[in-house]
Motif scaffolding. Structure first.
Motif: not given
Lengths: 445, 356
Positions: A160-161, B112-114, B116-119
């Motif tokens: 992800n990062i 915002q996409q990032n 959501v990815k973290d969520f």
């Protein structure tokens, strides 16, 4: 003062050290209960069921609609059936489906002896089953045993990062070249928007919209990257318009280009986001062909390898450092200063264009609002990576480390649950500290 | 030529120690901030009232909230509307034993996409979005769908195909536009007159407001010879006071005899008011705004804006949390839930305890 070798290593790789410390600290801060997944979790829960409930049960299996939860459901069902249990139902779906499935079992007077679920701890409806029927009050919900592991260090999150920073990092590679020559390029954020819009509009109007072929998509993206490289080239020409100093400062030239590119992006897109692109357009930004590594990350690594070779192994690389160290001296020694400058601004523009295409691919649309403040994040990545704003020194791999530091901080703060205002303050403080470090290095030399 | 790369790498003897000192500084910075705010945004909820799970299962860590975590990403926290949504949701979810992580895309859909990815990495119990871009948010909602995490939208809908949203909770903007038209007809009275609309065409919600406004005005004009309300221009106000100011100045040049202005939000209405004041026409021309933000309500009380259809961000937040609970509990949830606006006039403002 220990041996010079140690302190040199520290000053060369100091930022790597910072990155490692940050990772360790965020790992500690996101230390959390994790629920095992997949087939192994199925085996484990089957063991718990055998220990608590005598065959034949019956047992209800509850799992989410993800591939690994399907593995869980498959493995536990197989294992329990083998031990003589009856599986009354397997529910993979919304809580409403679970409710109706369990209600149906009550109707049929087939209340299960236990419910096995794939996520620990059981939440939502599974924690208040007695709301369906009082007969569930004594039915145990059996879940896998949790283990503790940082959210930060999950492989999903690490990928992800890398994926989150790919766009910034790709642009920062070009920005490193520009900053090493002692220049700056403020237009990259707007070029990201411009490139995403041009690529999306070309695909919509000439590439065949939703039915565009792969070749035409590549053509449209190449055209938009080329357009950005041309914009970069004209920036370079303007910066070197006057043969001798005083030249037009790159700050001013690129500030104007930033405004023009942003305006042009709004004009071409008519202020809207353009999303008439085929579903396969997301291949670059979201696909993963090499194992689980996203394609955007592979692209980023390839670009860093290429720029690293350019900077360290070729005469062009030496010229770039020479121009940044002392343009006048470089010119005297026969370095084609103007060509070098035009080249680095073109490369920077082209990479910003590529970044825009990757972003458009990640979001499956192009919009003039993309890339807000990217120039600042990109410059921050370069500076945190140890490149001096006064030119002449810096390494592109340092920039990669700088980009990762920024990404790790943002991701880590999101995982901790810090609000975005605080994130800005922390990020600003870190950039300031990095510049301080740069100054300290110079003064102590 | 003294700064070729081979020579430029040399750090001074002490610079390594500086690196360490600065690394330590960064950590202190990151984590002192983390401790302060982590406490505020993640205070743990009430423990769940449900019966305990199997004995062999350890309970979730108390810092995670009894029932789980809800991830929220709003459009921007600089607008009080979304701040109210975030604060009310946090408070309401706490009563149910959930924590809310509040983030903001600040108009940047990539950011915002990032978030959501973290969520998704955190495997939150539900995700609530006020999308920064109704279409570009689609792919990441699909990722949440693939991880089987329910997604809700508040205030701004997701228009991307194939992205599954459990429920969209928002203001009834069409109805609000109709109320605005009623307010305008009432303000202009028997003589009627020329009206200018300051719109914001990029936002779906604002298009609906204008649509509802026009519907009622047309119905009012049907079969009427005198006292018609005539819409003479629709200019971009962009929902911002400076753009509203300029657009109003332009409108007064083109139509010196306008009687009313409908602005699609409060900042734009206040910009229009400033332009009227500058031109010395503030008393003759009626303004209808939209939203009911504190500054808008104050302006209504002071007689600067005639009336506002007001929105209820707190009700949106409460209904969103209730919908998440209903969904988690396996109860049916409507795919779209609209909250009506209310027309807010001077007399409402005078009895409003929040104003003084």
């Amino acid at each position: 003062m220990k041996t010079p070798a140690i302190s040199r290593t520290l000053s060369d790789y100091g930022m790597v050290l910072v990155l490692v410390i940050l990772c360790a600290a965020f790992s500690a801060a996101t230390w959390d209960e994790q629920s095992p997944r997949g087939a192994a979790a199925g085996e484990q829960v089957a063991g718990f069921v055998r220990a608590r409930v005598a065959p034949p049960g019956p047992i209800v299996i509850v799992a989410k609609r993800t591939p690994e939860d399907s593995d869980f459901a498959g493995s536990i069902a197989e294992s329990l059936r083998g031990a003589g249990y009856r599986i009354a139902a397997t529910v993979q779906g919304d809580p409403s489906e679970l409710r109706s499935a369990l209600s149906a079992l009550v109707e049929a007077d087939d209340v299960p002896a236990a419910i096995a679920c794939g996520e620990s701890p059981p939440r939502g409806l599974l924690s208040r089953l007695d709301s369906i029927s009082p007969r569930f009050a004594d039915v145990p919900v059996i879940a896998p045993r949790t283990y503790r592991w940082p959210n930060f260090l999950k492989s999903d999150n690490l990928l992800n990062i890398a994926n989150q920073i790919a766009v910034i990092a790709i642009i920062a590679a070009g920005m490193t070249l520009v900053i090493v020559t002692g220049g700056i390029d403020l237009s990259v954020g707007s070029l990201v928007a411009f490139s995403s819009v041009v690529a999306a509009v070309l695909i919509r109007d000439y590439g065949g919209a939703e039915n565009a072929s792969i070749a035409s998509m590549i053509g449209c993206c190449a055209a938009s990257i080329g357009a950005c490289a041309l914009v970069g080239m004209s920036t370079g020409v303007l910066v070197t318009l006057f043969r001798n100093p005083p030249r037009i400062p790159p700050f001013i030239v690129t500030l104007s280009v930033m405004l023009m590119a942003s305006g042009a992006a709004y004009m071409i897109a008519e202020g809207q986001s353009v999303n008439q692109v085929p579903p396969s357009f997301v291949w670059l930004g979201r696909g993963a062909d090499l194992g689980r590594v996203p394609n955007a990350v592979v692209l980023m690594i390839a670009i860093y390898a290429a720029v690293h070779v350019l900077m360290t192994r070729t005469s062009i690389g030496r010229y770039i450092y020479a121009v940044g160290g002392n343009a006048e001296a470089a010119r005297m020694s026969g370095v084609p200063v103007r060509n070098v400058l035009v080249l680095v601004y073109s490369v920077c523009g082209g990479l910003a264009g590529l970044g825009g295409v990757v972003l458009a691919s990640q979001l499956r649309s192009g919009a003039p609002t993309y890339g807000i403040m990217y120039e600042l994040y990109v410059i921050a990545a370069v500076v945190v990576g140890g490149t001096s704003l006064s030119g002449g020194e810096g390494r592109v791999l340092g920039t990669l480390v700088g980009a990762f530091i920024i990404a790790v901080i943002q991701n880590g703060m999101n995982l901790i649950g810090l609000e975005s205002y605080t994130q800005k303050i922390v990020l600003g403080g870190i950039i300031l500290l990095a510049v301080l470090l740069d100054m300290m290095k110079k003064r102590l030399r | 030529m003294s700064r070729f790369p081979t020579t430029s790498r040399r750090g001074g003897a002490a610079s390594g120690y500086w690196t360490i000192a600065i690394a330590a500084g960064m950590l202190v910075l990151a984590f002192s901030a983390g401790c302060e705010d982590g406490g505020a945004t993640r205070s743990s909820g009430v423990s769940s009232e449900g019966k305990p799970a199997a004995d062999s299962v350890p309970r979730g860590s108390p810092s995670e909230g009894g029932n789980g975590v809800i991830g929220l990403s709003v459009l921007t926290l600089t607008n009080p509307f979304f701040k109210v949504i975030a604060d009310t949701m946090t408070e309401e979810a706490k009563k149910e034993g959930y924590d809310v992580i509040v983030t903001s895309g600040e108009f940047d859909v990539a950011r915002q996409q990032n978030q959501v990815k973290d969520f998704i990495v955190k495997r939150v119990a539900a995700i609530v979005l006020c999308p920064c871009d109704s279409r570009a948010i689609g792919p990441v909602i699909q990722e949440a769908n693939a991880a089987d995490i329910p997604v809700f939208t508040a205030d701004i809908a997701c228009l991307a195909p194939n992205a599954k949203v459990v429920s969209h909770i928002a203001t009834d903007n069409l109805g609000g536009g109709k109320q605005a038209a009623k307010g305008m007809i009432e303000a202009l009275g028997e003589p009627g007159g020329k009206v200018v609309i300051l719109d914001f065409k990029q936002a779906e919600s604002c298009l609906l407001r204008v649509q509802g406004f026009k519907e009622v005005i047309e119905r009012h004009n049907a079969g009427r010879e005198t006292g018609r309300v005539e819409i003479v221009a629709e200019l971009p106000g962009d929902g911002q006071s400076d753009r509203g100011f300029k657009a109003t100045e332009d409108a007064m040049q083109a139509h010196p005899d306008i009687a009313g202005i409908f602005a699609i939000n409060d900042p734009c209405a206040l910009g229009a008011r400033a332009a009227l004041e500058k031109a010395g026409k503030a008393d003759g021309i009626k303004i209808i705004g939209f939203d009911g933000q504190p500054e808008g309500k104050q302006a209504i009380r002071d007689g600067k804006i005639h009336a506002d259809p007001i929105q209820f961000p707190d009700r949106i937040a409460v209904l969103t949390v209730r919908s998440i609970m209903r969904h988690a509990n396996g109860e049916p949830v409507e795919p779209e839930q609209l909250i009506p606006t209310e027309l807010y006039r001077k007399k409402d403002a005078e009895s409003d305890p929040a104003l003084r």
